[in-house]
Design a protein around this motif. Structure first.
Motif, short mmCIF file in Angstrom:
data_model
loop_
_atom_site.label_atom_id
_atom_site.label_comp_id
_atom_site.label_asym_id
_atom_site.label_seq_id
_atom_site.Cartn_x
_atom_site.Cartn_y
_atom_site.Cartn_z
N SER A 1 5.60 -5.90 6.15
CA SER A 1 5.98 -4.76 7.00
C SER A 1 4.83 -4.42 7.93
O SER A 1 3.66 -4.55 7.56
CB SER A 1 6.38 -3.55 6.16
N ARG A 2 5.17 -3.97 9.12
CA ARG A 2 4.18 -3.59 10.13
C ARG A 2 4.62 -2.25 10.72
O ARG A 2 5.10 -2.15 11.84
CB ARG A 2 4.12 -4.65 11.24
N LEU A 3 4.45 -1.22 9.93
CA LEU A 3 4.88 0.12 10.35
C LEU A 3 3.90 0.73 11.35
O LEU A 3 4.28 1.52 12.21
CB LEU A 3 5.05 1.03 9.14
N LYS A 4 2.64 0.37 11.22
CA LYS A 4 1.62 0.83 12.15
C LYS A 4 0.94 -0.38 12.75
O LYS A 4 0.78 -1.41 12.09
CB LYS A 4 0.58 1.71 11.45
N LYS A 5 0.50 -0.26 13.98
CA LYS A 5 -0.10 -1.40 14.67
C LYS A 5 -1.30 -1.96 13.93
O LYS A 5 -1.52 -3.17 13.89
CB LYS A 5 -0.52 -0.98 16.08
N GLN A 6 -2.07 -1.10 13.29
CA GLN A 6 -3.31 -1.56 12.68
C GLN A 6 -3.12 -2.11 11.27
O GLN A 6 -4.06 -2.68 10.71
CB GLN A 6 -4.34 -0.42 12.66
N ASN A 7 -1.92 -1.95 10.68
CA ASN A 7 -1.72 -2.38 9.30
C ASN A 7 -0.62 -3.42 9.18
O ASN A 7 0.42 -3.34 9.84
CB ASN A 7 -1.34 -1.17 8.42
N PHE A 8 -0.86 -4.37 8.27
CA PHE A 8 0.14 -5.40 8.01
C PHE A 8 0.15 -5.61 6.50
O PHE A 8 -0.86 -6.01 5.92
CB PHE A 8 -0.22 -6.68 8.75
N LEU A 9 1.26 -5.32 5.85
CA LEU A 9 1.36 -5.37 4.40
C LEU A 9 2.12 -6.63 3.96
O LEU A 9 3.14 -6.99 4.55
CB LEU A 9 2.10 -4.14 3.88
#
Lengths: 118, 114
Positions: free
Chosen positions: A67-75
């Motif tokens: 998931s990439r809910l925020k530009k800076q985070n990738f889970l």
């Protein structure tokens, strides 16, 4: 600048357990990637994202979700871990500036997350 | 399927000598190639890249050569130092529509002999 930060760095799971790996980048990159690295093999792309809210499958996506809910985070999530998912996982990000028809290929990698599934 | 491969899994070089790491690729649609260095316990780090309209590119102590006729590229490291000990990966870029995909080789481990 921290660059690309992965957490956790080490994890041991039992078969069937679930877990999430977190990747954070502070370079405002559009593209983010999750790779796995196994002995004697090159990096294999699991999933990637070309921007906030988007995800796409790579070479070996089965058994993983992202998931990439925020530009800076990738889970990266493992819903039901299997021994075959024992590996070192690397997150990377890039900006892919386009000069004419070319892109640049500099990926910035995290330090890796070593996952063992028993 | 097409993939990037390396000729030698391990290369031992005397400190101070030049190192040459080779890489073969088979995808004729590849338009861009990259070399990465991975030190023990760390993530890969970009070294140098080359586009398919070039034969040679130089960086600091490194040179990449591309031979499109035989689909081969090499990484030359001048005056190899202990800090050059690492696994070196070549990767080829394949365009798929508007997206790019990197295909990685298995890596060559460079060992520096004192």
């Amino acid at each position: 600048n921290a660059g690309v930060t992965q957490t956790p760095k080490f994890r041991v799971l039992k078969t069937g357990q679930s877990m999430t790996l977190l990747c954070a980048q502070d370079m405002n990159h559009e593209y983010m990637y999750w790779y796995r690295q196994d002995p004697g093999m090159g990096l294999r792309l699991i999933h990637y994202s070309v921007g906030e809210g988007t995800t796409a499958k790579g070479e070996v996506p089965d058994g993983y979700n992202v998931s990439r809910l925020k530009k800076q985070n990738f889970l990266l999530g493992l819903e039901s871990a299997a021994p075959s998912q024992t590996s070192v996982y690397f997150c990377a990000s890039s900006y892919w500036e386009k000069i004419g028809s070319w892109g640049t290929g500099e990926l910035f990698f995290g330090e890796g997350s070593r996952l063992t599934v028993l | 399927g097409e993939s990037v491969g390396l000729h030698l899994p391990t290369l031992s070089v005397q400190e101070g000598d030049n190192s040459i790491i080779n890489c073969a690729y088979s995808n004729s649609a590849s338009d861009y190639f990259i070399w990465y260095k991975q030190e023990s316990g760390k993530g890969p780090q970009f070294i140098i890249d080359i586009r398919s309209n070039m034969d040679k590119r130089q960086g600091q102590r490194v040179t990449v050569l591309l031979n499109k006729t035989v689909k081969h590229l090499s990484l030359q490291i001048a005056a190899t130092q202990p800090g050059d000990s690492a696994v070196y990966f070549c990767a080829e870029n394949i365009r798929s529509g508007s997206n790019y995909q990197l295909i990685w080789g298995a890596g060559t481990k460079l060992i520096i002999k004192p």
